[in-house]
Design an enzyme around this catalytic site. Sequence first.
Site, short mmCIF file in Angstrom:
data_model
loop_
_atom_site.label_atom_id
_atom_site.label_comp_id
_atom_site.label_asym_id
_atom_site.label_seq_id
_atom_site.Cartn_x
_atom_site.Cartn_y
_atom_site.Cartn_z
N TYR A 158 -8.74 -3.77 -11.22
CA TYR A 158 -8.37 -2.56 -10.49
C TYR A 158 -7.05 -1.95 -11.00
CZ TYR A 158 -10.94 -3.16 -5.89
OH TYR A 158 -11.81 -3.25 -4.84
N CYS A 165 -1.67 1.69 -2.98
CA CYS A 165 -2.66 2.76 -2.76
C CYS A 165 -2.05 4.17 -2.82
CB CYS A 165 -3.33 2.61 -1.40
SG CYS A 165 -3.46 0.93 -0.78
N GLU A 175 -25.96 14.04 -2.96
CA GLU A 175 -27.38 14.26 -2.65
C GLU A 175 -28.27 13.46 -3.60
OE1 GLU A 175 -29.24 18.12 -3.49
OE2 GLU A 175 -27.55 18.59 -4.80
N GLU A 204 -6.83 1.43 -13.25
CA GLU A 204 -6.34 2.63 -12.54
C GLU A 204 -5.06 3.17 -13.20
OE1 GLU A 204 -8.13 1.95 -8.04
OE2 GLU A 204 -6.02 1.56 -8.38
N HIS A 253 -26.98 20.20 -0.65
CA HIS A 253 -27.02 20.80 -1.98
C HIS A 253 -25.94 21.83 -2.12
CE1 HIS A 253 -28.99 21.68 -5.73
NE2 HIS A 253 -29.08 22.96 -5.43
N CYS A 296 0.83 -1.22 0.00
CA CYS A 296 0.00 0.00 0.00
C CYS A 296 0.86 1.26 0.00
CB CYS A 296 -0.92 -0.04 1.22
SG CYS A 296 -1.78 1.50 1.50
N LYS A 353 -0.35 5.26 -6.17
CA LYS A 353 -1.44 5.22 -7.16
C LYS A 353 -2.37 6.43 -7.00
CE LYS A 353 -5.15 3.96 -6.10
NZ LYS A 353 -5.64 2.62 -5.95
#
Length: 523
Positions: free
Chosen positions: A229, A92, A503, A233, A498, A87, A95
């Site tokens: 993935y 992660c 939302e 990515e 909003h 990671c 990346k």
Amino acid sequence: MSFVKHSARLKHITRHLNAHKSVTSAAVAHVFSRSTNSQEYDLIVIGGGSGGLACSNEAAKYGKKVAVLDYVSPSPQGSAWGLGGTCVNVGCIPKKLMHQAALLGESIKDARHFGWNVPDNISLSWEKLVPAVQNHIKSLNWGHRVKLHNNKVEYLNAKGSFLDPHTIKAVLQNGTEKTLRAENFVIAVGGRPRFPFEVPGAMQYGISSDDLFSSEKPPGKTLVIGASYVALECAGFLTGLGFDTSLMMRSIPLRGFDQQMSQLVSDYMENHGTRFLKHCVPVRVDKDDRGLLHVTWKETETGKSHQETFETVLFAIGRDPETSQLNLERAGVEVHQQTKKIVGNNSEQTTVPHIFAIGDVLQDRPELTPVAIRAGKLLADRLFGGSDILMDYDKVPTTVFTPLEYGTVGLSEEKAIDMYGEDKIEVYHAFYIPLEFIVPGRNAEQCYMKAVCLREGDQPVVGLHFIGPSAGEVIQGFSAAMRCGLTYESLSSTVGIHPTCAEVVVKMHITKRSGLDPTVTGC
Ligand code: FAD
Ligand code: NDP
């Protein structure tokens, strides 16, 4: 009593306890510690990545004597890195930073439409990006060392392998060997990228995600092979950074994910400059005197052959667990016949009661950092803190950081139909336009979301899927709601914020069954 006999005795005790359905790993550890006081460590963790570090730090908080071994075997291209595992070093973190760099490029272009005077030809300096990313990684490597030190966890930059169920050999960076013994072991060795051995030149001339983020040379024209993935990515941010990028896919994008969403994710990439070579597989990779790579591939349906030249060929075709060099047979730990991952029960216990496995190395578990971390922490709490809380692998949220991100939690629509039957499922959905896309006139065709619900009662939400900006940030909150038993009724009675994309999640009201247009219009 010898350790082997001990192990046999422990196995016998565990079988007995299992038969009465009352075994806990803590109980097994307790039985062992009462009968032997000569162990050097309470816990040895093999692998200092996401899971291993979390587990060892947590165990040390209970005043236990803990050691963690971490060793990085260089990639076939010679890349290696510091403490922290995949990671931090090659997953992660780099990346996400490169994804962010790509998003910024897009934002700079958008900025013109918001009145910023941006020069016409903006370009990226890979030579500046890579050190920026690597500097952050180095600070994380250092931070992990300091944390282990502060928690009094002994860190060995060493490769571990079993000599017997309670003893490991640690080979240090300088070749020195040490023998260490412990009452409990946690295997957290993760995995490494796979290369297709049947493709000549693949491993010799290709690279993997282990090499990309630290490459001093800009990748240039790149072929990414794979469609999950890592492939999507990497192809996504390379395209965004301005590199001519092709992606070779042998079947479908993002196997295992909701296929409607996966198709939208790859459609967006295709519309935004990534070239897709569909239903194709590589046949061979050759390198010429100038260092260019000539890739031969074939179409799987017609067998038709193609050749093209690239500067970089990145293989992202899955990862294999790092179990082959652990001498697991000497410890009696069983691995899955095909995947070679470690087989564990619901308390991460392997076939040997005092040996546990967490993270990517464990069979049938999501390969995600927060999963490894949580499993490691909970395991330490059970082993030494008297806890009985198990890791819950259900409803784990995740996000694919493609140019248009895809966040999801729970079941895909296909899986929900499989489990409950089409008649029992209600799918609410919406196509929407993020406000920030409107002024620059960005294409929002693939901005879509859906809630997969059961039709009964308050309509429990069993799957939530969101494609759009900051999908990870959006889905994280909703995943907490799902763990609390989110229903369509509670979702739709939530007041929105909003103007946000999130939302729209609480405003979805068109069902797929109705056949009505789910496009959101107006404010
Ligand atoms: P690792 O982090 O892989 O750590 C294992 C460590 O053990 C390594 O340092 C290894 O070198 C060491 N080791 C191996 N054998 C031995 C031995 N014999 N002795 C001593 N040490 C040994 N997950 C997410 O949640 N979000 C993301 O955005 C994300 N992006 C990713 C991007 C990429 C390109 C990749 C490849 C993965 C990504 N992941 C992501 C997955 C995530 O990185 C892994 O799930 C996570 O790192 C697994 O942690 P782990 O502790 O199981 O193993
Ligand atoms: P996956 O195992 O998920 O996917 C492998 C991909 O490669 C599939 O598309 C597969 O196609 C293809 N493939 C396999 N073998 C070949 C071959 N011989 N030739 C051509 N294509 C092939 O691997 P990844 O490396 O993408 O990801 C590993 C794990 O890392 C993921 O499961 C994920 O958990 C984790 N990860 C998480 C991220 C995140 O959280 N954002 C990011 C990156 C990784 P097919 O479908 O046909 O089998």
